[in-house]
Motif scaffolding. Sequence first.
Motif, PDB file in Angstrom:
ATOM      1  N   MET A   1     -10.113  -7.412 -11.973  1.00 12.78           N
ATOM      2  CA  MET A   1      -9.301  -8.233 -11.104  1.00 12.78           C
ATOM      3  C   MET A   1      -9.857  -9.649 -11.183  1.00 12.78           C
ATOM      4  O   MET A   1     -11.033  -9.876 -10.974  1.00 12.78           O
ATOM      5  N   ALA A   2      -8.973 -10.597 -11.458  1.00 11.28           N
ATOM      6  CA  ALA A   2      -9.382 -11.980 -11.626  1.00 11.28           C
ATOM      7  C   ALA A   2      -9.838 -12.613 -10.313  1.00 11.28           C
ATOM      8  O   ALA A   2     -10.647 -13.516 -10.312  1.00 11.28           O
ATOM      9  N   SER A   3      -9.309 -12.177  -9.199  1.00 12.26           N
ATOM     10  CA  SER A   3      -9.671 -12.761  -7.915  1.00 12.26           C
ATOM     11  C   SER A   3      -9.564 -11.720  -6.819  1.00 12.26           C
ATOM     12  O   SER A   3      -9.514 -10.531  -7.098  1.00 12.26           O
ATOM     13  N   GLY A   4      -9.464 -12.159  -5.557  1.00 13.32           N
ATOM     14  CA  GLY A   4      -9.627 -11.205  -4.484  1.00 13.32           C
ATOM     15  C   GLY A   4      -8.431 -10.969  -3.595  1.00 13.32           C
ATOM     16  O   GLY A   4      -7.352 -11.514  -3.775  1.00 13.32           O
ATOM     17  N   PHE A   5      -8.683 -10.125  -2.608  1.00 14.44           N
ATOM     18  CA  PHE A   5      -7.676  -9.763  -1.623  1.00 14.44           C
ATOM     19  C   PHE A   5      -8.348  -9.694  -0.265  1.00 14.44           C
ATOM     20  O   PHE A   5      -9.573  -9.735  -0.141  1.00 14.44           O
ATOM     21  N   GLY A   6      -7.542  -9.580   0.748  1.00 15.43           N
ATOM     22  CA  GLY A   6      -8.056  -9.434   2.093  1.00 15.43           C
ATOM     23  C   GLY A   6      -7.101  -8.603   2.920  1.00 15.43           C
ATOM     24  O   GLY A   6      -5.996  -8.268   2.478  1.00 15.43           O
ATOM     25  N   LEU A   7      -7.535  -8.267   4.107  1.00 11.60           N
ATOM     26  CA  LEU A   7      -6.683  -7.541   5.039  1.00 11.60           C
ATOM     27  C   LEU A   7      -7.101  -7.906   6.452  1.00 11.60           C
ATOM     28  O   LEU A   7      -8.183  -8.443   6.669  1.00 11.60           O
ATOM     29  N   PHE A   8      -6.214  -7.673   7.395  1.00  7.57           N
ATOM     30  CA  PHE A   8      -6.567  -7.801   8.800  1.00  7.57           C
ATOM     31  C   PHE A   8      -5.668  -6.880   9.601  1.00  7.57           C
ATOM     32  O   PHE A   8      -4.572  -6.545   9.191  1.00  7.57           O
ATOM     33  N   PHE A   9      -6.185  -6.447  10.727  1.00  8.77           N
ATOM     34  CA  PHE A   9      -5.428  -5.585  11.623  1.00  8.77           C
ATOM     35  C   PHE A   9      -4.636  -6.500  12.536  1.00  8.77           C
ATOM     36  O   PHE A   9      -5.217  -7.256  13.326  1.00  8.77           O
ATOM     37  N   VAL A  10      -3.325  -6.460  12.419  1.00 10.19           N
ATOM     38  CA  VAL A  10      -2.440  -7.396  13.106  1.00 10.19           C
ATOM     39  C   VAL A  10      -2.720  -7.416  14.607  1.00 10.19           C
ATOM     40  O   VAL A  10      -2.666  -6.387  15.274  1.00 10.19           O
ATOM     41  N   GLY A  11      -3.053  -8.610  15.093  1.00  7.49           N
ATOM     42  CA  GLY A  11      -3.319  -8.805  16.510  1.00  7.49           C
ATOM     43  C   GLY A  11      -4.688  -8.350  16.977  1.00  7.49           C
ATOM     44  O   GLY A  11      -4.988  -8.444  18.167  1.00  7.49           O
TER      45      GLY A  11
ATOM     46  N   ASP B   1      -3.169  -8.745 -12.742  1.00  5.54           N
ATOM     47  CA  ASP B   1      -2.533  -8.476 -14.031  1.00  5.54           C
ATOM     48  C   ASP B   1      -1.059  -8.196 -13.740  1.00  5.54           C
ATOM     49  O   ASP B   1      -0.748  -7.515 -12.767  1.00  5.54           O
ATOM     50  N   PRO B   2      -0.128  -8.716 -14.547  1.00  7.43           N
ATOM     51  CA  PRO B   2       1.306  -8.509 -14.271  1.00  7.43           C
ATOM     52  C   PRO B   2       1.726  -7.042 -14.179  1.00  7.43           C
ATOM     53  O   PRO B   2       2.745  -6.723 -13.580  1.00  7.43           O
ATOM     54  N   ASN B   3       0.945  -6.151 -14.762  1.00  7.01           N
ATOM     55  CA  ASN B   3       1.271  -4.726 -14.733  1.00  7.01           C
ATOM     56  C   ASN B   3       0.478  -3.970 -13.671  1.00  7.01           C
ATOM     57  O   ASN B   3       0.361  -2.748 -13.726  1.00  7.01           O
TER      58      ASN B   3
ATOM     59  N   HIS C   1       1.554  -7.204  -4.724  1.00  5.56           N
ATOM     60  CA  HIS C   1       1.476  -7.536  -6.146  1.00  5.56           C
ATOM     61  C   HIS C   1       1.836  -9.003  -6.289  1.00  5.56           C
ATOM     62  O   HIS C   1       2.121  -9.678  -5.285  1.00  5.56           O
ATOM     63  N   ASN C   2       1.836  -9.521  -7.502  1.00  7.30           N
ATOM     64  CA  ASN C   2       2.075 -10.948  -7.709  1.00  7.30           C
ATOM     65  C   ASN C   2       3.399 -11.417  -7.118  1.00  7.30           C
ATOM     66  O   ASN C   2       3.473 -12.502  -6.550  1.00  7.30           O
ATOM     67  N   ALA C   3       4.452 -10.627  -7.238  1.00  7.89           N
ATOM     68  CA  ALA C   3       5.761 -11.022  -6.708  1.00  7.89           C
ATOM     69  C   ALA C   3       5.842 -10.873  -5.187  1.00  7.89           C
ATOM     70  O   ALA C   3       6.698 -11.471  -4.557  1.00  7.89           O
ATOM     71  N   GLN C   4       4.962 -10.058  -4.604  1.00 14.19           N
ATOM     72  CA  GLN C   4       4.896  -9.867  -3.146  1.00 14.19           C
ATOM     73  C   GLN C   4       3.416  -9.920  -2.765  1.00 14.19           C
ATOM     74  O   GLN C   4       2.766  -8.895  -2.641  1.00 14.19           O
TER      75      GLN C   4
ATOM     76  N   VAL D   1      -8.296   0.573  -0.597  1.00 16.83           N
ATOM     77  CA  VAL D   1      -7.463  -0.312  -1.409  1.00 16.83           C
ATOM     78  C   VAL D   1      -7.747   0.040  -2.857  1.00 16.83           C
ATOM     79  O   VAL D   1      -8.901   0.190  -3.259  1.00 16.83           O
ATOM     80  N   SER D   2      -6.676   0.201  -3.617  1.00 15.15           N
ATOM     81  CA  SER D   2      -6.806   0.650  -4.997  1.00 15.15           C
ATOM     82  C   SER D   2      -6.007  -0.250  -5.927  1.00 15.15           C
ATOM     83  O   SER D   2      -4.843  -0.535  -5.669  1.00 15.15           O
ATOM     84  N   LEU D   3      -6.645  -0.712  -6.989  1.00 18.08           N
ATOM     85  CA  LEU D   3      -5.960  -1.474  -8.033  1.00 18.08           C
ATOM     86  C   LEU D   3      -5.347  -0.453  -8.982  1.00 18.08           C
ATOM     87  O   LEU D   3      -6.060   0.366  -9.561  1.00 18.08           O
TER      88      LEU D   3
END
Length: 193
Positions: A1-11, A56-58, A79-82, A113-115
């Motif tokens: 993975m070229a870069s990162g992600f994050g998450l938060f529990f809404v509110g 990655d686009p795929n 994903h990249n589009a979302q 979380v799984s790539l």
Amino acid sequence: MASGFGLFFVGHTVPITHDNLTQVDPTHWVLDASVIPNYAAMREVALFLLPGSVLDPNAALGLYVRAGNAEWAYRGCVHNAQPSAVLPLQWPLAEDGSVVSAAVGGQSVQIGVSLEAAADIVARESSSVGAKAEFAKRVGLDLFRYLESFQTQNMGSHIVVPANALERWYTRFQEKFRRDPDFLTRNTASLNS
């Protein structure tokens, strides 16, 4: 993975980046949700790609939940589009229908979380859409059963209901849903009878 992600529990929490999750292998990360106070009250999680992050686009990132040694349950993806999504948690349930408690039997409740290959995620999303359609069907059936309860005499194919019946059902539905968001999906037998 070229870069990162994050998450938060809404509110409930501030963003938690991938660096704060335990990386199990190059494509899997885990967060022990049971260390978060009152995790069972959290109903939604936002998963997002960090600014400037590109997959990655795929590929796509899938989000899962599980309790103890149970199977991972898919909840959604980005994903990249979302690049971001708010996903329902629907925590795993104990046999009595309550949310699995980490205090009971020392079970851990985890977010994973799984790539993955985008094609695999698309298949899971299709399954998720089918589950949402089934949920909508159950809401409709709940409404029908409620309206049917007003039937006092055989009117053939018609049901005569009070003018405010829909409003009363919606109020009742909201109260039940607020108390137990899984009431429609937990007991299929009662809906089909």
